[in-house]
Design a protein around this motif. Structure first.
Motif, mmCIF file in Angstrom:
data_model
loop_
_atom_site.group_PDB
_atom_site.id
_atom_site.type_symbol
_atom_site.label_atom_id
_atom_site.label_comp_id
_atom_site.label_asym_id
_atom_site.label_seq_id
_atom_site.Cartn_x
_atom_site.Cartn_y
_atom_site.Cartn_z
ATOM 1 N N TYR A 124 -29.783 15.680 -1.239
ATOM 2 C CA TYR A 124 -31.041 14.796 -1.216
ATOM 3 C C TYR A 124 -32.163 15.927 -0.421
ATOM 4 N N VAL A 125 -31.440 17.087 0.039
ATOM 5 C CA VAL A 125 -32.447 17.934 0.720
ATOM 6 C C VAL A 125 -33.175 18.875 -0.374
ATOM 7 N N GLU A 126 -34.277 19.074 -0.214
ATOM 8 C CA GLU A 126 -35.108 19.742 -1.240
ATOM 9 C C GLU A 126 -35.868 20.982 -0.533
ATOM 10 N N ASP A 127 -36.192 22.172 -1.147
ATOM 11 C CA ASP A 127 -36.775 23.130 -0.527
ATOM 12 C C ASP A 127 -38.063 22.788 0.294
ATOM 13 N N GLY A 128 -38.193 23.499 1.375
ATOM 14 C CA GLY A 128 -39.277 23.225 2.251
ATOM 15 C C GLY A 128 -39.242 22.001 3.343
ATOM 16 N N MET A 129 -38.092 21.300 2.972
ATOM 17 C CA MET A 129 -37.870 19.981 4.077
ATOM 18 C C MET A 129 -37.737 20.443 5.437
ATOM 19 N N ARG A 130 -38.053 19.393 6.105
ATOM 20 C CA ARG A 130 -37.580 19.601 7.771
ATOM 21 C C ARG A 130 -36.475 18.517 7.853
ATOM 22 N N VAL A 131 -35.287 18.779 8.425
ATOM 23 C CA VAL A 131 -34.148 18.084 8.118
ATOM 24 C C VAL A 131 -33.395 17.855 9.480
ATOM 25 N N GLY A 132 -33.485 16.537 9.918
ATOM 26 C CA GLY A 132 -32.585 16.279 11.257
ATOM 27 C C GLY A 132 -31.078 16.703 11.176
ATOM 28 N N LEU A 133 -30.348 17.338 11.617
ATOM 29 C CA LEU A 133 -29.204 17.727 11.509
ATOM 30 C C LEU A 133 -28.104 16.931 12.500
ATOM 31 N N GLY A 134 -27.224 16.122 12.202
ATOM 32 C CA GLY A 134 -26.501 15.148 13.166
ATOM 33 C C GLY A 134 -25.312 16.051 13.683
ATOM 34 N N THR A 135 -24.842 15.278 14.529
ATOM 35 C CA THR A 135 -23.497 15.846 15.251
ATOM 36 C C THR A 135 -22.373 15.034 15.265
ATOM 37 N N GLY A 136 -21.271 15.941 14.975
ATOM 38 C CA GLY A 136 -19.700 15.152 14.920
ATOM 39 C C GLY A 136 -19.057 15.879 13.622
ATOM 40 N N ALA A 194 -20.790 15.591 10.122
ATOM 41 C CA ALA A 194 -22.015 16.231 10.130
ATOM 42 C C ALA A 194 -21.845 17.899 10.083
ATOM 43 N N ALA A 195 -20.697 18.238 10.733
ATOM 44 C CA ALA A 195 -20.397 19.569 10.758
ATOM 45 C C ALA A 195 -20.277 20.280 9.251
ATOM 46 N N TRP A 196 -19.632 19.352 8.586
ATOM 47 C CA TRP A 196 -19.362 19.576 6.988
ATOM 48 C C TRP A 196 -20.574 19.715 6.351
ATOM 49 N N MET A 197 -21.628 18.935 6.654
ATOM 50 C CA MET A 197 -22.909 18.877 6.159
ATOM 51 C C MET A 197 -23.806 20.244 6.494
ATOM 52 N N VAL A 198 -23.727 20.432 7.684
ATOM 53 C CA VAL A 198 -24.553 21.790 8.039
ATOM 54 C C VAL A 198 -23.854 22.705 7.434
ATOM 55 N N ARG A 199 -22.351 23.046 7.131
ATOM 56 C CA ARG A 199 -22.020 24.160 6.732
ATOM 57 C C ARG A 199 -22.528 24.169 4.999
ATOM 58 N N CYS A 200 -22.476 22.960 4.636
ATOM 59 C CA CYS A 200 -22.821 22.790 2.929
ATOM 60 C C CYS A 200 -24.361 23.047 3.100
ATOM 61 N N LEU A 201 -25.060 22.877 3.944
ATOM 62 C CA LEU A 201 -26.545 23.442 3.843
ATOM 63 C C LEU A 201 -26.483 25.021 3.813
ATOM 64 N N GLY A 202 -25.692 25.433 4.931
ATOM 65 C CA GLY A 202 -25.711 26.653 5.016
ATOM 66 C C GLY A 202 -25.368 27.475 3.819
#
Length: 260
Positions: free
Chosen positions: A22-34, A37-45
């Motif tokens: 769902y994340v597109e180039d140029g977006m401002r994205v809220g990054l959750g905690t837990g 959410a840590a898996w999500m942050v790593r996937c975005l990375g």
């Protein structure tokens, strides 16, 4: 890497992996905690590093901020972002109306502020977090340290007149000392077992002096992404009224997090 994960971690991983679509180039994205959410942050990375994805992330805790910077995400404050395109976060419980209990990781205040400052909130979770009625997971309530015992007594007195099954309240601890949030507050966990009227409870709790915020997220989540240990992913969109199923295949040589 994924071959070494437990079924529950595989479920969290595939939910996170699917949600970042769902994340597109140029977006401002809220990054959750837990943990999810840590898996999500790593996937975005991984997308930032390998695919050149350009996003700005607003973390909901110091832990998430540290991880986001570590994987190469451009981290900014909510004041800098002003408004977000979407927030992706986990949940401790969710019901059929996508109402949530959050705050198991102690970041409920920042999580709620960030989520409500977003066009959309996407929740990533595993199937075990779905319940017919919220309340099995202890409801976190963030309170200021001053007079916290008085606030606790007021909470317990208030619960007598509300539609809940249990009324035990405990101060969250970190070893021998109270757990302290990023804002310097304490957390009282309400062991309610069952919440009959989530809207009423959310409103009443925040009227008690000393209470900063509670962990009920009502009418905030737009989409829930539910992961399963076999790679199946279910997406429920509360606004569109749709349910979609996908499958994410695991790769034996997947080592996307080996450098962390």
């Amino acid at each position: 890497m994924t071959g070494e994960l437990s079924p529950i971690d595989k479920a969290k991983f595939v939910a996170a992996k699917r949600a970042v679509d769902y994340v597109e180039d140029g977006m401002r994205v809220g990054l959750g905690t837990g943990s999810t959410a840590a898996w999500m942050v790593r996937c975005l990375g991984e997308l930032v590093r390998d695919d050149g994805l350009r996003i700005r992330g607003v973390p909901t805790s110091t832990r998430t901020a540290e991880l986001a910077r570590q994987v190469g995400i451009d981290v900014i404050s909510l004041d800098e972002a002003k408004w977000l395109d979407l927030t992706i976060d986990g949940a401790d419980e969710f019901d059929e109306n996508l109402n949530l209990i959050k705050g198991g990781g102690g970041a409920l205040l920042q999580e709620k502020i960030v989520a409500t400052a977003s066009d959309r909130m996407i929740v990533i979770t595993d199937a075990a977090k779905e319940v017919a009625q919220l309340g099995s997971f202890a409801l976190p309530v963030e309170v200021i340290p001053f007079g916290w015992q008085t606030t606790k007594a007021l909470l317990e007195e208030t619960l007598i007149n509300l539609d809940v099954l249990g009324r035990e309240t405990s101060l969250r601890m970190n070893g021998d000392a109270p757990f302290v949030t990023d804002e310097g507050n304490f957390i009282l966990d309400l062991h309610l077992i069952r919440i009959g009227n989530v809207r009423q409870l959310a409103l009443v709790l925040n009227q008690i002096p000393g209470v900063v915020e509670n962990g009920l997220f009502i009418d905030i989540c737009d989409i829930v992404v539910i992961g399963h240990g076999d790679g199946r992913v279910e997406l429920r969109d509360i606004n569109e009224g749709t349910v979609q199923e996908d499958k994410i295949d695991f790769l034996d040589n997947d080592n996307m997090f080996s450098d962390l």
